[in-house]
Design a protein around this motif. Structure first.
Motif, PDB file in Angstrom:
ATOM      1  N   ALA A  92       0.831  -1.206   0.000  1.00  0.00           N
ATOM      2  CA  ALA A  92       0.000   0.000   0.000  1.00  0.00           C
ATOM      3  C   ALA A  92       0.864   1.255   0.000  1.00  0.00           C
ATOM      4  O   ALA A  92       0.537   2.251  -0.663  1.00  0.00           O
ATOM      5  CB  ALA A  92      -0.928  -0.007   1.211  1.00  0.00           C
ATOM      6  N   GLU A  93       1.970   1.238   0.726  1.00  0.00           N
ATOM      7  CA  GLU A  93       2.868   2.399   0.722  1.00  0.00           C
ATOM      8  C   GLU A  93       3.442   2.635  -0.670  1.00  0.00           C
ATOM      9  O   GLU A  93       3.624   3.783  -1.096  1.00  0.00           O
ATOM     10  CB  GLU A  93       3.997   2.168   1.733  1.00  0.00           C
ATOM     11  CG  GLU A  93       3.546   2.175   3.183  1.00  0.00           C
ATOM     12  CD  GLU A  93       4.700   1.933   4.136  1.00  0.00           C
ATOM     13  OE1 GLU A  93       5.851   1.839   3.659  1.00  0.00           O
ATOM     14  OE2 GLU A  93       4.452   1.839   5.355  1.00  0.00           O
ATOM     15  N   ASP A 150      -2.224   6.141  -1.580  1.00  0.00           N
ATOM     16  CA  ASP A 150      -3.551   6.160  -0.975  1.00  0.00           C
ATOM     17  C   ASP A 150      -4.688   6.119  -1.993  1.00  0.00           C
ATOM     18  O   ASP A 150      -5.808   5.731  -1.658  1.00  0.00           O
ATOM     19  CB  ASP A 150      -3.717   7.411  -0.103  1.00  0.00           C
ATOM     20  CG  ASP A 150      -2.809   7.383   1.112  1.00  0.00           C
ATOM     21  OD1 ASP A 150      -2.403   6.275   1.517  1.00  0.00           O
ATOM     22  OD2 ASP A 150      -2.496   8.472   1.638  1.00  0.00           O
ATOM     23  N   ASP A 151      -4.427   6.563  -3.233  1.00  0.00           N
ATOM     24  CA  ASP A 151      -5.507   6.657  -4.207  1.00  0.00           C
ATOM     25  C   ASP A 151      -5.543   5.462  -5.152  1.00  0.00           C
ATOM     26  O   ASP A 151      -6.168   5.518  -6.207  1.00  0.00           O
ATOM     27  CB  ASP A 151      -5.378   7.948  -5.018  1.00  0.00           C
ATOM     28  CG  ASP A 151      -4.088   7.982  -5.835  1.00  0.00           C
ATOM     29  OD1 ASP A 151      -3.182   7.171  -5.553  1.00  0.00           O
ATOM     30  OD2 ASP A 151      -4.004   8.824  -6.747  1.00  0.00           O
ATOM     31  N   HIS A 181     -13.809   4.176   1.737  1.00  0.00           N
ATOM     32  CA  HIS A 181     -12.561   4.858   2.092  1.00  0.00           C
ATOM     33  C   HIS A 181     -11.902   4.176   3.300  1.00  0.00           C
ATOM     34  O   HIS A 181     -11.801   4.741   4.384  1.00  0.00           O
ATOM     35  CB  HIS A 181     -12.822   6.335   2.397  1.00  0.00           C
ATOM     36  CG  HIS A 181     -13.227   7.121   1.195  1.00  0.00           C
ATOM     37  ND1 HIS A 181     -12.392   7.344   0.129  1.00  0.00           N
ATOM     38  CD2 HIS A 181     -14.397   7.724   0.875  1.00  0.00           C
ATOM     39  CE1 HIS A 181     -13.018   8.062  -0.791  1.00  0.00           C
ATOM     40  NE2 HIS A 181     -14.232   8.302  -0.361  1.00  0.00           N
ATOM     41  N   GLY A 237      -8.750   2.669   2.944  1.00  0.00           N
ATOM     42  CA  GLY A 237      -7.307   2.657   2.760  1.00  0.00           C
ATOM     43  C   GLY A 237      -6.849   1.551   1.833  1.00  0.00           C
ATOM     44  O   GLY A 237      -7.476   0.495   1.720  1.00  0.00           O
ATOM     45  N   THR A 238      -5.713   1.777   1.169  1.00  0.00           N
ATOM     46  CA  THR A 238      -5.232   0.845   0.158  1.00  0.00           C
ATOM     47  C   THR A 238      -4.919  -0.528   0.742  1.00  0.00           C
ATOM     48  O   THR A 238      -5.208  -1.552   0.119  1.00  0.00           O
ATOM     49  CB  THR A 238      -3.982   1.425  -0.529  1.00  0.00           C
ATOM     50  OG1 THR A 238      -4.352   2.620  -1.225  1.00  0.00           O
ATOM     51  CG2 THR A 238      -3.395   0.444  -1.518  1.00  0.00           C
TER      52      THR A 238
END
Length: 492
Positions: free
Chosen positions: A292-293, A297-298, A314, A316-317
């Motif tokens: 995810a990092e 985030d999008d 919403h 989070g990834t």
């Protein structure tokens, strides 16, 4: 071994041999048997088999045998048996897989892909269609190129380039099936007849998966299971005037909708049955955070073709990545008994049939899942309506931990082919063969990869093959085969 020579050879073969064949392949509406029950009579699957079989022969790998295997009433498979390279003394010239080397069966690399396709679907961009191959902006559009027609071409190109560069590879058996998009109902029958021929499979290379980005090698850590559930709710023997029956005869659609609510919260999409949930391994939760990092985030807002202001939850990834790979979910993928709006009369319809594609967690007990779903849809049905149900299931798969040698080889292959390090993630799709192989060869290592990245849209409109990524993946596969052979020399 000359790494530069591998890259140059792969690029040459892709430009001169692979791409023209893929263009021809995309033109063939070789639908999987689930979508074309008359596939044998129509002949498109057989044309695709003949195309790939002929290409494999024409490539001229020394010592390789190419065969198309037939079982009456089932789709064929292509089997390419490639003896070990001359430099690899662990199993040089072994073609059967059964000849002993130092008292042991020689190692075999099993490579896999499929050539059957999903239906056309609607919504292709102007100028594009499922059966019209189009190259634009480095992408080859058309049904089946990315899922999974390129696999045979990439696999054999990797072997040829590796040999010409002076690299090593163990014995390879490449299996290309023609029923994967139908849940691989025919493959197990072929594999059963091939068990002795496969020998000691200790590495599986599958090219039917995806990637999160097009800038590095991605491998797959898990695949979800799949249950196809088709159920029909019937309230009448025939349709009647809605003015005379409305308010007295219950709607079959309303009953079906109420039954679906037993499975899923209609507002959140959370599935309610405890059999459909598993505990996610903590290491994979941590890995999802790291991915995810990298993705940002999008990620979820850019990974799908959202319309207007529609948006994902919403959360989070990292949660999105886990939700799409380790949580159960379903979609209504087909409906019968409801006419199109242009032909909709004022009739209270006698029945509604819904087809559900249920994705199940990788380690879930698929039979228990299906039993729970069946109970929920058929027990104590409102108005005592009649419910008929049919289910088919394919198991999920979770990869074993990477052996240190394979971890190092994947990193090296990614750095060499792409210039960035290797990463891994779970995939939400299903490859039934992987679960079958894991049961049959429990000690095998798996390198599952693919080209289905952002926007590639397998199964939907505007499917494309990212050509540069596919070429680089071919280079990476060659390096994985070489690394495997080198490891076997050290350990045998």
């Amino acid at each position: 071994m000359e790494r530069t020579l591998i890259r140059d050879e792969v690029s040459s073969i892709w430009a001169n041999d692979v791409l023209p064949a893929l263009v021809h392949y995309i033109e063939l509406p070789a639908l999987s048997p689930a979508f074309d029950t008359a596939w044998d009579a129509h002949g498109y699957l057989r044309q695709a088999v003949a195309l790939l079989h002929g290409w494999a022969l024409q490539l001229g790998l020394a010592g390789a045998t190419v065969s198309t295997r037939e079982i009456p009433g089932r789709t064929p498979v292509i089997v390419v048996n490639v003896p070990a390279s001359h430099n690899d003394q662990t199993n040089d010239d072994q073609t059967s897989g059964n000849q002993l080397v130092d008292g042991n069966l020689p190692p075999t690399v099993l490579m896999y892909g499929h050539l059957d396709k999903q239906p056309e679907m609607e919504g292709w961009f102007e100028g594009l269609s499922a059966w019209t191959p189009t190259i634009s902006d480095g992408k080859l559009y058309g049904r089946g190129g990315a899922d999974d027609g390129y696999a045979l071409f990439a696999s054999l190109t990797a072997i040829r380039a590796l040999r010409r560069a002076g690299g090593d590879h163990a014995r390879v058996v490449l299996v290309i099936e023609a029923s994967e998009e139908s849940g691989s109902p025919d493959l197990a029958h072929h594999i059963e007849s091939m068990h002795a021929e496969l020998g000691n499979v200790d590495l599986v290379v599958c090219l039917d998966s995806g990637c999160a980005t097009y800038d590095r090698l991605w491998t797959t850590t898990s695949l979800r299971g799949l249950a196809h559930v088709e159920f029909t709710v019937s309230v009448l023997t025939e349709g009647v005037h809605s003015g005379t029956a409305g308010g007295v005869v219950p709607s079959s659609f309303r009953i079906a909708r109420a039954l679906l609510d037993r499975l899923e919260d209609p507002l959140t999409g959370e599935l309610k049955l405890p059999e459909l949930a598993v505990t996610i391994p903590p290491a994979l939760v941590e890995a999802a955070r790291g991915t995810a990092e990298l993705l940002g985030d999008d990620w979820a807002t850019t990974a799908y073709p959202w319309i207007h202001s529609t948006h994902p939850d919403h959360c989070g990834t990292a949660d999105h990545l886990l939700d799409r790979t380790w949580k159960a979910a379903f979609e209504v993928v087909g409906v019968d008994g409801i006419p199109s709006t242009s032909k909709a009369g004022n009739v209270l319809r006698p029945r509604t049939t819904l087809a559900l594609a249920m994705r199940l967690p990788p380690t879930a007990d698929t039979e228990a899942c299906v039993a729970a779903v069946t109970r929920a849809l058929t027990h104590d049905v409102p108005y005592n309506a009649t419910v008929e149900i049919h289910t088919e299931v394919a198991g999920g798969w979770a990869a074993p931990d990477l052996a240190p040698w394979l971890d190092q080889v994947l990193e090296y292959a990614s750095q060499t082919a792409y210039g960035l390090g290797h990463r891994s993630l779970g995939e939400g799709g299903t490859i039934p063969f992987m679960a079958m192989l894991a049961r049959t060869f429990p000690a095998a290592q798996f390198a599952v990869a693919g080209v289905l990245g952002p926007g590639s849209n397998a199964h939907g409109p505007n499917e494309f093959l990212h050509l540069d990524y596919a070429e680089r993946l071919t280079v990476a596969v060659a390096l994985v085969l070489h690394g495997h052979a080198q490891n076997k020399k050290i350990t045998t």
